[in-house]
Design an enzyme around this catalytic site. Structure first.
Site, PDB file in Angstrom:
ATOM      1  N   THR A 110     -53.997 -56.932 -31.985  1.00 19.05           N
ATOM      2  CA  THR A 110     -55.281 -56.566 -32.590  1.00 19.05           C
ATOM      3  C   THR A 110     -55.209 -55.119 -33.099  1.00 19.05           C
ATOM      4  O   THR A 110     -54.335 -54.360 -32.694  1.00 19.05           O
ATOM      5  CB  THR A 110     -56.438 -56.663 -31.579  1.00 19.05           C
ATOM      6  OG1 THR A 110     -56.198 -55.710 -30.544  1.00 19.05           O
ATOM      7  CG2 THR A 110     -56.570 -58.043 -31.010  1.00 19.05           C
ATOM      8  N   LYS A 111     -56.167 -54.763 -33.949  1.00 18.49           N
ATOM      9  CA  LYS A 111     -56.239 -53.389 -34.461  1.00 18.49           C
ATOM     10  C   LYS A 111     -56.352 -52.410 -33.307  1.00 18.49           C
ATOM     11  O   LYS A 111     -55.764 -51.341 -33.279  1.00 18.49           O
ATOM     12  CB  LYS A 111     -57.487 -53.245 -35.340  1.00 18.49           C
ATOM     13  CG  LYS A 111     -57.216 -53.482 -36.797  1.00 18.49           C
ATOM     14  CD  LYS A 111     -58.424 -53.048 -37.600  1.00 18.49           C
ATOM     15  CE  LYS A 111     -58.775 -54.154 -38.562  1.00 18.49           C
ATOM     16  NZ  LYS A 111     -60.166 -54.291 -38.882  1.00 18.49           N
ATOM     17  N   PHE A 112     -57.131 -52.840 -32.319  1.00 14.94           N
ATOM     18  CA  PHE A 112     -57.368 -52.016 -31.145  1.00 14.94           C
ATOM     19  C   PHE A 112     -56.052 -51.709 -30.416  1.00 14.94           C
ATOM     20  O   PHE A 112     -55.756 -50.569 -30.056  1.00 14.94           O
ATOM     21  CB  PHE A 112     -58.317 -52.785 -30.236  1.00 14.94           C
ATOM     22  CG  PHE A 112     -58.620 -52.056 -28.998  1.00 14.94           C
ATOM     23  CD1 PHE A 112     -59.570 -51.071 -28.987  1.00 14.94           C
ATOM     24  CD2 PHE A 112     -57.912 -52.331 -27.844  1.00 14.94           C
ATOM     25  CE1 PHE A 112     -59.815 -50.373 -27.832  1.00 14.94           C
ATOM     26  CE2 PHE A 112     -58.157 -51.640 -26.700  1.00 14.94           C
ATOM     27  CZ  PHE A 112     -59.110 -50.661 -26.686  1.00 14.94           C
ATOM     28  N   GLU A 113     -55.241 -52.755 -30.285  1.00 13.35           N
ATOM     29  CA  GLU A 113     -53.957 -52.602 -29.610  1.00 13.35           C
ATOM     30  C   GLU A 113     -52.999 -51.748 -30.446  1.00 13.35           C
ATOM     31  O   GLU A 113     -52.259 -50.920 -29.910  1.00 13.35           O
ATOM     32  CB  GLU A 113     -53.360 -53.988 -29.383  1.00 13.35           C
ATOM     33  CG  GLU A 113     -52.042 -53.976 -28.662  1.00 13.35           C
ATOM     34  CD  GLU A 113     -51.570 -55.388 -28.331  1.00 13.35           C
ATOM     35  OE1 GLU A 113     -52.261 -56.351 -28.688  1.00 13.35           O
ATOM     36  OE2 GLU A 113     -50.506 -55.503 -27.714  1.00 13.35           O
TER      37      GLU A 113
ATOM     38  N   ASP B 170     -53.198 -51.269 -22.267  1.00 18.86           N
ATOM     39  CA  ASP B 170     -52.261 -50.243 -22.752  1.00 18.86           C
ATOM     40  C   ASP B 170     -52.448 -48.953 -21.947  1.00 18.86           C
ATOM     41  O   ASP B 170     -52.006 -47.895 -22.372  1.00 18.86           O
ATOM     42  CB  ASP B 170     -52.452 -49.985 -24.255  1.00 18.86           C
ATOM     43  CG  ASP B 170     -53.834 -49.489 -24.600  1.00 18.86           C
ATOM     44  OD1 ASP B 170     -54.777 -49.798 -23.840  1.00 18.86           O
ATOM     45  OD2 ASP B 170     -53.996 -48.801 -25.619  1.00 18.86           O
TER      46      ASP B 170
ATOM     47  N   GLU C  81     -62.892 -66.027 -22.215  1.00 19.32           N
ATOM     48  CA  GLU C  81     -62.406 -64.715 -22.643  1.00 19.32           C
ATOM     49  C   GLU C  81     -63.500 -63.679 -22.386  1.00 19.32           C
ATOM     50  O   GLU C  81     -64.615 -63.802 -22.892  1.00 19.32           O
ATOM     51  CB  GLU C  81     -62.040 -64.709 -24.132  1.00 19.32           C
ATOM     52  CG  GLU C  81     -61.485 -63.324 -24.519  1.00 19.32           C
ATOM     53  CD  GLU C  81     -61.077 -63.198 -25.982  1.00 19.32           C
ATOM     54  OE1 GLU C  81     -61.319 -64.144 -26.762  1.00 19.32           O
ATOM     55  OE2 GLU C  81     -60.545 -62.125 -26.330  1.00 19.32           O
TER      56      GLU C  81
ATOM     57  N   ASP D  49     -62.092 -52.198 -21.018  1.00 17.99           N
ATOM     58  CA  ASP D  49     -62.335 -50.750 -21.103  1.00 17.99           C
ATOM     59  C   ASP D  49     -61.604 -50.057 -19.959  1.00 17.99           C
ATOM     60  O   ASP D  49     -61.766 -50.428 -18.796  1.00 17.99           O
ATOM     61  CB  ASP D  49     -63.837 -50.473 -21.019  1.00 17.99           C
ATOM     62  CG  ASP D  49     -64.560 -51.023 -22.234  1.00 17.99           C
ATOM     63  OD1 ASP D  49     -64.218 -50.628 -23.364  1.00 17.99           O
ATOM     64  OD2 ASP D  49     -65.439 -51.896 -22.061  1.00 17.99           O
TER      65      ASP D  49
END
Ligand SMILES: C[S@@+](CC[C@H](N)C(=O)[O-])C[C@H]1O[C@@H](n2cnc3c(N)ncnc32)[C@H](O)[C@@H]1O
Length: 228
Positions: free
Chosen positions: A207-210, A172, A61, A136
């Site tokens: 995830t929170k990021f997503e 995204d 990963e 990123d």
């Protein structure tokens, strides 16, 4: 006249960021156990098995962030070894803390540029799978050269997969998704598992990021290709 050595174009800028006390504690106590230091020499399958205390399919990963997805997948797939790499030090503490909290033992962590790790430490045909989730996006055109998913690196990643192994990307950023589809589609050793983008597989947790991306109205694209 000799030219000065060229600095490589990196896919990240090292961000400031402090570890919480709990992350620092996890780092101090668990890095010696679960961390793998970078060394520019290839490790064969047996050497990786030694690092994981067992021989099992190995999934790489790249850019695990705070490690939520890594730990969720490692719990769901106890028979797989996960090599998780990131350059962001608080994230390393966070992942190690999550490993301690959940008791999982099938993840090893590296704190280094994944491009160098893949180039110098992973031999061809080694990996069962590769995950690059929300790399990123480098949205400005003049920064696109910093994006990870570009032909030379994808060719290198494909070479590290065993035949039949998979490369799973998610983003995204729509224009990055388009670039990913084009780059993977043009890599002769990779074949798409579906027409165009893949269904979001149930195994990839949100995830929170997503969630933040979804909150901003960004659609999420998954791409899953296999090595032929
Ligand atoms: C936008 S974040 C996404 C994190 C995580 N995958 C998620 O979905 O929440 C991208 C991550 O990739 C890491 N990264 C970027 N380039 C990298 C590289 N060359 N090697 C290792 N990590 C990298 C960054 O430090 C960051 O943690």
């Amino acid at each position: 006249m000799s030219l000065p050595p060229q600095r490589p174009i990196r896919s990240y800028v090292l961000r400031q960021g402090r570890m919480s006390r709990a992350q620092q504690h996890a780092f101090d106590t668990l890095w010696p156990r679960w961390g793998i230091p970078y060394a520019p020499a290839p490790l064969d399958r047996a050497a990786w098995a030694t690092r994981f205390d067992r021989d099992a399919p190995l999934v790489l990963e790249i850019g695990f962030g705070m490690g939520e997805t890594t730990v969720a997948l490692a719990q769901e797939r106890p028979d797989t070894n996960f090599l998780a790499i990131d350059v962001h030090i608080p994230g390393i503490g966070s992942l190690l803390k999550r490993m301690a909290d959940t008791g999982i033992t099938n993840v090893r962590v590296m704190h280094h540029d994944a491009v160098e790790v893949v180039t110098h430490m992973l031999p061809p045909d080694l990996l069962e799978g590769i995950h690059v989730f929300f790399p990123d996006p480098w949205p400005k055109a003049r920064h696109h050269k910093r994006r990870l998913i570009q032909p030379p690196f994808v060719g290198l990643l494909a070479s590290r997969l065993r035949p039949g192994g998979y490369l799973h990307l998610a983003t995204d950023w729509e224009d990055y998704a388009v670039q990913m589809l084009e780059v993977l589609g043009n890599t002769p050793t990779l074949a798409n598992t579906t027409a165009g983008y893949a269904e979001r597989p149930a195994y990839r947790p949100l995830t929170k990021f997503e969630q933040r991306g979804l909150g901003l109205g960004h659609g999420v694209r998954d791409l899953i290709f296999r090595k032929t």
